[in-house]
Design a protein around this motif. Sequence first.
Motif, mmCIF file in Angstrom:
data_model
loop_
_atom_site.group_PDB
_atom_site.id
_atom_site.type_symbol
_atom_site.label_atom_id
_atom_site.label_comp_id
_atom_site.label_asym_id
_atom_site.label_seq_id
_atom_site.Cartn_x
_atom_site.Cartn_y
_atom_site.Cartn_z
ATOM 1 N N LYS A 3 -154.549 14.587 47.772
ATOM 2 C CA LYS A 3 -155.976 14.518 48.060
ATOM 3 C C LYS A 3 -156.266 15.230 49.383
ATOM 4 O O LYS A 3 -155.566 15.000 50.380
ATOM 5 C CB LYS A 3 -156.389 13.048 48.149
ATOM 6 C CG LYS A 3 -157.899 12.895 48.097
ATOM 7 C CD LYS A 3 -158.286 11.455 47.860
ATOM 8 C CE LYS A 3 -159.748 11.187 48.143
ATOM 9 N NZ LYS A 3 -160.680 12.130 47.622
ATOM 10 N N VAL A 39 -157.607 21.792 52.895
ATOM 11 C CA VAL A 39 -157.324 22.013 51.485
ATOM 12 C C VAL A 39 -155.828 22.270 51.330
ATOM 13 O O VAL A 39 -155.262 23.070 52.069
ATOM 14 C CB VAL A 39 -158.117 23.234 50.979
ATOM 15 C CG1 VAL A 39 -157.924 23.395 49.495
ATOM 16 C CG2 VAL A 39 -159.581 23.051 51.303
ATOM 17 N N ALA A 43 -154.505 25.002 46.449
ATOM 18 C CA ALA A 43 -155.904 25.145 46.037
ATOM 19 C C ALA A 43 -156.673 26.065 46.966
ATOM 20 O O ALA A 43 -157.883 26.171 46.868
ATOM 21 C CB ALA A 43 -156.567 23.775 46.008
ATOM 22 N N HIS A 177 -168.756 19.320 45.950
ATOM 23 C CA HIS A 177 -167.495 19.453 45.241
ATOM 24 C C HIS A 177 -166.788 18.109 45.319
ATOM 25 O O HIS A 177 -166.642 17.562 46.408
ATOM 26 C CB HIS A 177 -166.643 20.553 45.883
ATOM 27 C CG HIS A 177 -165.579 21.023 44.958
ATOM 28 N ND1 HIS A 177 -164.491 20.251 44.672
ATOM 29 C CD2 HIS A 177 -165.452 22.154 44.221
ATOM 30 C CE1 HIS A 177 -163.726 20.907 43.786
ATOM 31 N NE2 HIS A 177 -164.299 22.065 43.502
ATOM 32 N N ASP A 179 -163.831 17.227 45.261
ATOM 33 C CA ASP A 179 -162.609 17.152 46.081
ATOM 34 C C ASP A 179 -162.913 16.749 47.516
ATOM 35 O O ASP A 179 -162.032 16.341 48.261
ATOM 36 C CB ASP A 179 -161.901 18.520 46.124
ATOM 37 C CG ASP A 179 -161.120 18.761 44.835
ATOM 38 O OD1 ASP A 179 -161.096 17.835 44.005
ATOM 39 O OD2 ASP A 179 -160.573 19.866 44.689
ATOM 40 N N GLU A 192 -167.119 24.037 51.583
ATOM 41 C CA GLU A 192 -166.219 24.053 50.446
ATOM 42 C C GLU A 192 -166.939 24.572 49.194
ATOM 43 O O GLU A 192 -166.424 25.426 48.472
ATOM 44 C CB GLU A 192 -165.680 22.631 50.217
ATOM 45 C CG GLU A 192 -164.603 22.524 49.170
ATOM 46 C CD GLU A 192 -163.372 23.382 49.470
ATOM 47 O OE1 GLU A 192 -163.194 23.754 50.649
ATOM 48 O OE2 GLU A 192 -162.627 23.688 48.526
#
Length: 509
Positions: A3, A39, A43, A177, A179, A192
């Motif tokens: 994560k 990140v 990714a 997003h 994430d 992001e």
Amino acid sequence: MAKPRSVFRCSDCGTSAPKWVGRCPGCEEWNTLVEELEVPASASTAALLGPSDRPVPISEVDVDEWTARATGIGELDRVLGGGLVPGSVTLVGGEPGIGKSTLLLQAVASIAADGAKVLYVSAEESKQQVRLRAERLGSLRPSLWLASETSVPHILDFVDEVQPEVLVVDSIQTVHHPDVGSAPGSVAQVRESASRLVTAAKSRGLAVVLVGHVTKDGGLAGPRVLEHVVDTVLAFEGDRHHALRLLRAAKHRFGATDQLGLFEMTDRGLIGVPDPSRLFLADRRKGVSGSVVVPTMEGHRPLLVELQALVTPSRLASPRRSAQGLDSGRLSLLLAVLGERAGCSFAEADVYALAVGGVRIAEPAADLGVALALASALVGVPVPADLVVCGEVGLGGELRQVSQTDRRLAEAARLGFGRALLPRLAPDPPAGIAAVRVATLAEAIDAAGLDLDRRGHPSGAGHPARHGSAGDGPARSHERDPWAAPRLRAVDPSEIPDTVPDDLFEDPF
Ligand code: TYD
Ligand code: MG
């Protein structure tokens, strides 16, 4: 996949901290920490971009796919230098309610009119709302697709599904997003989401337009970072209470940033304004004191703008100075120069100055115009109606020439102005307009027919030279008895002809 973790990074020195603190532990600047997402490497944007590119000789670089596609909205294409480039990301910033959604809906509808597929994603309004607006704008097109969505992965799915040539995301502050844990609109989210959309644009050759709201002080809400990740930043400005809207490029990787697009907000949406000077001057009343027309430049585009001033007796201990569309610091400076170098005291007066039509004038070339409007308002005498004025005013009361005088004056001549009050060394004006050259602010006031003696300026010692040039100070004031009959006859507003008689500028001595 691990994560992603939030960190707080200083936007000045890059120091990171696990929690937000007011002062950066690295450089000790205040309020510079912004939330950022760490990140995981897999990714990262670089990974999403696919295999790295290979170097090639410059002449072999294929540019065909980078040819701009015209939007068909003339004023927008002018600012974009032709249109939207496939694979590029354009950010359109502006205050809420200024007309960003309207502009982009019109633009995508115009592109879709050619049959090209476009996708308009609204994260702020429902599809029904957007459709109703499109109907009102006459923008219903079969190849214009709508979605109401806030999740970036879903938006990217829609792009795969619809395969549009142009994608509009309205607005970047309302998408998110999943994430990233923080709320939509936060720095981490905006950054992001934008970087995912940039990646999609580059990898698919898709032209992406992002809408960004700006804060009151003019910055893009949240992230400066956005300006770095996009190719083009357009600023959509104007006064919400006026119909005029200005579109400028603040950054443009595909062309110049000195073009200006002008629109009028009407009940049928935004309409390009091909002749802005005429629009600005449409409601001008000739023969009113305090009104001066200046030819300003917006990039390469000359604009004639009316400046107005009003001077009223003040009961305040520190009288009011109000500037609208003009820089208030510059207004104070000009009031000081007028007082010290031209004998126009505003010490006991409230002063209001504005640029008509909701435009903002930042260039010093308008100095002389502002100063003359103030002097005209002070004495209650209008300046000649066919006069335009340009020049920068120095602290000594001297006038300096300004750039692109020829373009400014050609525009003034086109609109029927017959004379231009110019600094002594300004280049010759184009055909159709005569130059009246002056060296100082005091001379300019004289040449414009503003008689300072008319309104409570008993002078004597210290009355500045109104015929002197820069540098010779008050020494020549003895040449004329300040209490003598006015040098130019007082002008009644109703007597001001559209064209001013030649003798107004003749030196009677
Ligand atoms: P909008 O495009 O929604 O602004 P933004 O997206 O920048 O927040 O436009 C907002 C204003 O424009 C709104 O107050 C109404 C006005 N407007 C018109 O005057 N005429 C029109 O045809 C449309 C669509 C909007
Ligand atoms: Mg909107």
